[in-house]
Design an enzyme around this catalytic site. Sequence first.
Site, mmCIF file in Angstrom:
data_model
loop_
_atom_site.group_PDB
_atom_site.id
_atom_site.type_symbol
_atom_site.label_atom_id
_atom_site.label_comp_id
_atom_site.label_asym_id
_atom_site.label_seq_id
_atom_site.Cartn_x
_atom_site.Cartn_y
_atom_site.Cartn_z
ATOM 1 N N CYS A 419 0.809 -1.216 0.000
ATOM 2 C CA CYS A 419 0.000 0.000 0.000
ATOM 3 C C CYS A 419 0.843 1.267 0.000
ATOM 4 C CB CYS A 419 -0.936 -0.005 1.200
ATOM 5 S SG CYS A 419 -0.104 -0.151 2.802
ATOM 6 N N HIS A 464 -2.639 0.712 6.768
ATOM 7 C CA HIS A 464 -2.920 0.890 5.343
ATOM 8 C C HIS A 464 -2.713 2.350 4.974
ATOM 9 C CE1 HIS A 464 -4.421 -0.469 1.555
ATOM 10 N NE2 HIS A 464 -5.479 0.312 1.565
ATOM 11 N N ASP A 480 -8.572 4.025 -3.350
ATOM 12 C CA ASP A 480 -7.625 3.038 -2.811
ATOM 13 C C ASP A 480 -6.995 2.278 -3.968
ATOM 14 O OD1 ASP A 480 -6.157 1.269 -1.383
ATOM 15 O OD2 ASP A 480 -7.762 0.669 -0.030
#
Length: 578
Positions: A419, A464, A480
């Site tokens: 991420c 994250h 995302d």
Amino acid sequence: MIGRRRRAASPALDARSRLWVLAAAASGLLPLLLQLPGTTAVAVAVIGALSALVSWKRPIPLVLRVLLAIAALAAVLWAAGPRFGRDTGCALLAAMLAIKPTETTGLRDGRSLVGFALFAPFAAFLLDQGPMTMALGLVAVLCALVAMLRLAALESGLLAADSTGIGRLGAWQIGRLVLMGIPLALLTFWLFPRLGSPLWGLPDRAVARPGLSDTMSPGQWIDLLADDTPAARVVFFGPTPRPSQMYWRGPVMAEFDGRTWRRADWPAAPTPAPVTRQGPRYDYQLDYEPTDRRQLIALELAWSAPEGTTLSADYELSAQRPLAALTRWRLQSQAVATFNPQPRAQVLRQALQLPPGFNPRTLALGSQWRREAGPQGDAAIVQRALAWIGKDFAYTLDVPLPGREIADEFLFQTRRGFCEHFSSSFVILMRAAGIPARVVTGYVGGVRNPLGGGYWIVRRQDAHAWAEVWLPQRGWVRVDPHRRGCARAHLRHPGRPRPGRGNRCRGADPHEPLRPAQRLAATQLERGGAGLQRRPPEPAARILRRGPAGPDQAGLAVCAGLRHHLAGHGLAAGTWRT
């Protein structure tokens, strides 16, 4: 002569009494060692064991003891680095206690060692006040009482040197002392006035606890993603969001120097940015583990700041004091339809800035996409980037540290990462295309514990990073890129993702983020290709029948067996392959 007479006046410790004294010292040292960094704790334990063994029959010469003390002091300071915190002081205390047995020969020395050992569990409480530390501290106190009672009985002649225990009378005396001390401790706890501030100041830790911070640099999250300890526990009252909707918002980072993302240093806003909300309103209780920092998390987006916290203009929740202990907060959150659609011009300028001389290929690609999409094509550019990521990029933890050109290396060379790489490179690309963007860090998802009252556990490895882009009429929209095709749903319906075709996240729920176990499995499975495809579960026996099982193959077999076991209980959603 006086010193020699004092030394001679103290009877020598017999072997059994020495064992009791060393046991008391070890029990006092144990809770403190568990709170120190791993390498420091192991080194102190080894020093303590060697000190006890080497000085069993005779004390070590003074010169060697001084050298050993200097070496232990230097090692602890070197491990702590330039900062001196309370964990550094506790490590020094542990090191000095570990070498104390080298000069323990007489009864007086034994009493000194036992008394010194009682400081260790007290120091452990400065670092942790959990039940394990409390239990080990009580054991240390009992061991110290037994050792002190034996030394007193030995000195008075009531106990033979070769006696193996303290006898029934000694056990009764210890029990009586404990029974007398418990009421005094309870009275002190209930009657002693609570002060709003401590009587003295304690320095912060030199080595911070794992958790979110105000910065994000390449490789900074590797240790955090491997840490499966809980970060928070959540109890919902009423509606509960799906795990795919559990974005626990932390620091928002808009400043970028070419390698590190940082929070923007804005003046404190009197009120958060204007938003319009939609969907159910979630009422929940958050138990947040200590991090020694002020950053808190809240389900996107919090309605207000509870007492003792502040809510920034970007809806970052921060405590007014460092979170040095477990804290509990009552919060309410709700998804948004629009998020600050008319921000200050300074905010948008900050969200477009890029340092000169970095990532030339990414800058060129962003400029090309802007020319092709036109001035009103922000949403089309975002969708184009997500489609590219969903087609050609893969999730893995097995990546080297990037060089100077972070985005260029990820987008045009490796195309693999986690991420941290996805969000950072995506935001750089969006800024290059003229779209205001920023990085948001926090946690995603959670696991429900049905045995403990139905609360949800968010672990540190659920940390994250995602992106937010600013679109006209919409304001800040969560994107995302790590979830590839799943992020397209957020652009259509912010805060209300829905299933759709082509998504490649988790099996039954295509919008549910990868859990830590699946992240590790994906790291192994994605080494041979870029895209992910779903396939039916494969039995472990079939994997092993393919040929000799190496370490990776045996690991896959174990994962497959675990997968089938969980699937039998409805806990697994699908397997993945390259």
